[in-house]
Scaffold this motif. Sequence first.
Motif, mmCIF file in Angstrom:
data_model
loop_
_atom_site.group_PDB
_atom_site.id
_atom_site.type_symbol
_atom_site.label_atom_id
_atom_site.label_comp_id
_atom_site.label_asym_id
_atom_site.label_seq_id
_atom_site.Cartn_x
_atom_site.Cartn_y
_atom_site.Cartn_z
ATOM 1 N N ASN A 41 18.243 -39.459 16.226
ATOM 2 C CA ASN A 41 18.091 -38.549 15.077
ATOM 3 C C ASN A 41 18.824 -37.232 15.320
ATOM 4 N N LEU A 42 18.748 -36.729 16.543
ATOM 5 C CA LEU A 42 19.367 -35.436 16.844
ATOM 6 C C LEU A 42 20.890 -35.533 16.879
ATOM 7 N N TRP A 43 21.437 -36.657 17.345
ATOM 8 C CA TRP A 43 22.896 -36.816 17.279
ATOM 9 C C TRP A 43 23.352 -36.768 15.821
ATOM 10 N N ASN A 44 22.597 -37.423 14.945
ATOM 11 C CA ASN A 44 22.938 -37.392 13.515
ATOM 12 C C ASN A 44 22.756 -35.995 12.927
ATOM 13 N N ALA A 45 21.876 -35.206 13.529
ATOM 14 C CA ALA A 45 21.601 -33.854 13.036
ATOM 15 C C ALA A 45 22.525 -32.804 13.654
ATOM 16 N N GLY A 46 23.571 -33.232 14.359
ATOM 17 C CA GLY A 46 24.575 -32.291 14.840
ATOM 18 C C GLY A 46 24.379 -31.759 16.244
ATOM 19 N N TRP A 47 23.315 -32.168 16.940
ATOM 20 C CA TRP A 47 23.082 -31.664 18.295
ATOM 21 C C TRP A 47 23.954 -32.400 19.291
ATOM 22 N N LEU A 48 24.367 -31.682 20.333
ATOM 23 C CA LEU A 48 25.163 -32.228 21.421
ATOM 24 C C LEU A 48 24.355 -32.155 22.720
ATOM 25 N N PRO A 49 24.732 -32.920 23.750
ATOM 26 C CA PRO A 49 23.949 -32.931 24.996
ATOM 27 C C PRO A 49 23.705 -31.545 25.597
ATOM 28 N N TYR A 50 24.761 -30.736 25.687
ATOM 29 C CA TYR A 50 24.610 -29.410 26.288
ATOM 30 C C TYR A 50 23.684 -28.534 25.444
ATOM 31 N N ASP A 51 23.762 -28.672 24.121
ATOM 32 C CA ASP A 51 22.883 -27.908 23.240
ATOM 33 C C ASP A 51 21.416 -28.201 23.552
ATOM 34 N N LEU A 52 21.095 -29.485 23.683
ATOM 35 C CA LEU A 52 19.706 -29.867 23.927
ATOM 36 C C LEU A 52 19.204 -29.320 25.259
ATOM 37 N N VAL A 53 20.025 -29.419 26.292
ATOM 38 C CA VAL A 53 19.609 -28.907 27.600
ATOM 39 C C VAL A 53 19.377 -27.398 27.530
ATOM 40 N N GLN A 54 20.259 -26.690 26.829
ATOM 41 C CA GLN A 54 20.111 -25.240 26.714
ATOM 42 C C GLN A 54 18.839 -24.857 25.970
ATOM 43 N N VAL A 55 18.591 -25.480 24.838
ATOM 44 C CA VAL A 55 17.442 -25.080 24.029
ATOM 45 C C VAL A 55 16.128 -25.480 24.701
ATOM 46 N N ILE A 56 16.071 -26.637 25.352
ATOM 47 C CA ILE A 56 14.841 -27.052 26.026
ATOM 48 C C ILE A 56 14.570 -26.195 27.252
ATOM 49 N N SER A 57 15.621 -25.819 27.986
ATOM 50 C CA SER A 57 15.436 -25.010 29.198
ATOM 51 C C SER A 57 14.903 -23.621 28.878
ATOM 52 N N ARG A 58 15.034 -23.170 27.636
ATOM 53 C CA ARG A 58 14.529 -21.855 27.249
ATOM 54 C C ARG A 58 13.039 -21.869 26.947
ATOM 55 N N HIS A 59 12.478 -23.058 26.811
ATOM 56 C CA HIS A 59 11.072 -23.157 26.431
ATOM 57 C C HIS A 59 10.224 -23.961 27.413
ATOM 58 N N GLU A 60 10.864 -24.812 28.223
ATOM 59 C CA GLU A 60 10.108 -25.688 29.112
ATOM 60 C C GLU A 60 10.607 -25.561 30.547
ATOM 61 N N ASP A 61 9.841 -26.116 31.494
ATOM 62 C CA ASP A 61 10.216 -26.026 32.896
ATOM 63 C C ASP A 61 11.254 -27.087 33.254
ATOM 64 N N SER A 66 14.745 -32.156 33.233
ATOM 65 C CA SER A 66 15.226 -33.331 33.974
ATOM 66 C C SER A 66 14.915 -34.624 33.229
ATOM 67 N N MET A 67 13.760 -34.685 32.577
ATOM 68 C CA MET A 67 13.434 -35.865 31.775
ATOM 69 C C MET A 67 14.409 -36.009 30.617
ATOM 70 N N LEU A 68 14.767 -34.888 29.994
ATOM 71 C CA LEU A 68 15.738 -34.914 28.907
ATOM 72 C C LEU A 68 17.093 -35.416 29.397
ATOM 73 N N VAL A 69 17.563 -34.904 30.518
ATOM 74 C CA VAL A 69 18.869 -35.309 31.051
ATOM 75 C C VAL A 69 18.874 -36.803 31.355
ATOM 76 N N ASP A 70 17.789 -37.306 31.924
ATOM 77 C CA ASP A 70 17.707 -38.742 32.204
ATOM 78 C C ASP A 70 17.727 -39.551 30.910
ATOM 79 N N ALA A 71 17.012 -39.070 29.886
ATOM 80 C CA ALA A 71 16.991 -39.783 28.610
ATOM 81 C C ALA A 71 18.376 -39.820 27.973
ATOM 82 N N ILE A 72 19.116 -38.720 28.090
ATOM 83 C CA ILE A 72 20.480 -38.671 27.553
ATOM 84 C C ILE A 72 21.375 -39.646 28.310
#
Length: 386
Positions: A41-61, A66-72
């Motif tokens: 869904n997020l790829w269709n919504a314009g998000w890129l891998p680096y974007d997701l890592v940046q936005v998640i790292s600002r809110h979570e530990d 690391s779970m996100l990177v593995d999922a990607i």
Amino acid sequence: MGKALWEAAANPRLRIPKLDAVSSSLVDQAVTEVLHRELDNLWNAGWLPYDLVQVISRHEDERVVSMLVDAIASEIEKYPAATVHPRWREQLVEIDASVWWDRDQPHVDEWARKHIELRQDAVEVVVALLSRLLLLPRLQNILPRPGSTAIEVTHVGVSSKVLNRVRGLLAKAESTQFPEEAEALSAKAQELMNRHAFERAAIDADAHVPQTATSRRMWLDKSYFDGKAQLVHVVAKANRSRAVVYSNIGFVALVGDEMDLEIVELLSTSLLVQATRAMVAAGSGKSKGAEARSRGYRKSFLYSYAHRVGERLEAATEVHASDDRLLPVLSERKEAVDVLFETLFTRTKAKSVTVRSEAGWEAGRTAANSANLNVNRAAVGGGPAT
């Protein structure tokens, strides 16, 4: 199991059921399915891998990241390499997305073992990640998503030889303790990149190469975000590009020629380091007083620094753009940039800023005003860039 994960992610008050009686394979299958669906869904919504890592790292530990990177990494394996855009592949390398675990074992258990966690903890990390991903807004689609049938990359970026020279100059500028030396080195870098960009434009003009535009995102630190974003904006403007600030998310969207955007990213990154250092130095020392260390002073400093740097970069760029042979290709490039900008960003508005510290404004202008942007070609090293 998958439904329980979605419900827990959508409603943080719900507790994740105990998983002692659930097999590892069923848990892993459920985790894989929910993350695959949301990433799709997020790829269709314009998000890129680096974007997701940046936005998640600002809110979570880092566990959630690391779970996100593995999922990607797991998700990208589903697509033929020929359908993954080169910039996607660059971002996958940058975030270190690779399948490190044994594919014959459930990833959830492998992840828990690596991070010295229980399987229940790993699933809670998945829920925390999923709850953040579900909140993300739609962005502009700036690159074809993996699985696209046709990936075409035709435009030439900055040559590796020039990039190495520019990075060397900027690295020296960031490391020196002498502001005047740093500014002169930055000026040399801008001069070198400008020269290379206009020489490429001359080649395009002679060969009648159609001009195109693309878009990138530049993520910035939270502290004094607006002042830093303004600095990126003026660098973009001086390099024939346009910018839109997403202050609520944390990045600046850039639109321009591929080479020009590489220049913007390189120079902005270095100037942000130098501006921050100059800002801190301007407010240091017992004699400076409390105002020089206040938030209002530092914000005013960055706005003033950006304003003056923009003036000087614009002046340096105009000297190179005066060649009549370049006017048609530069005009065509501007049109390509404007068309893509208006296509991607249909609702933008100008934002005014308030300067609350006159001392901060004057200090910022002084720090930026000493930059020598009119560097002669001989000072850069002479000869055409290749």
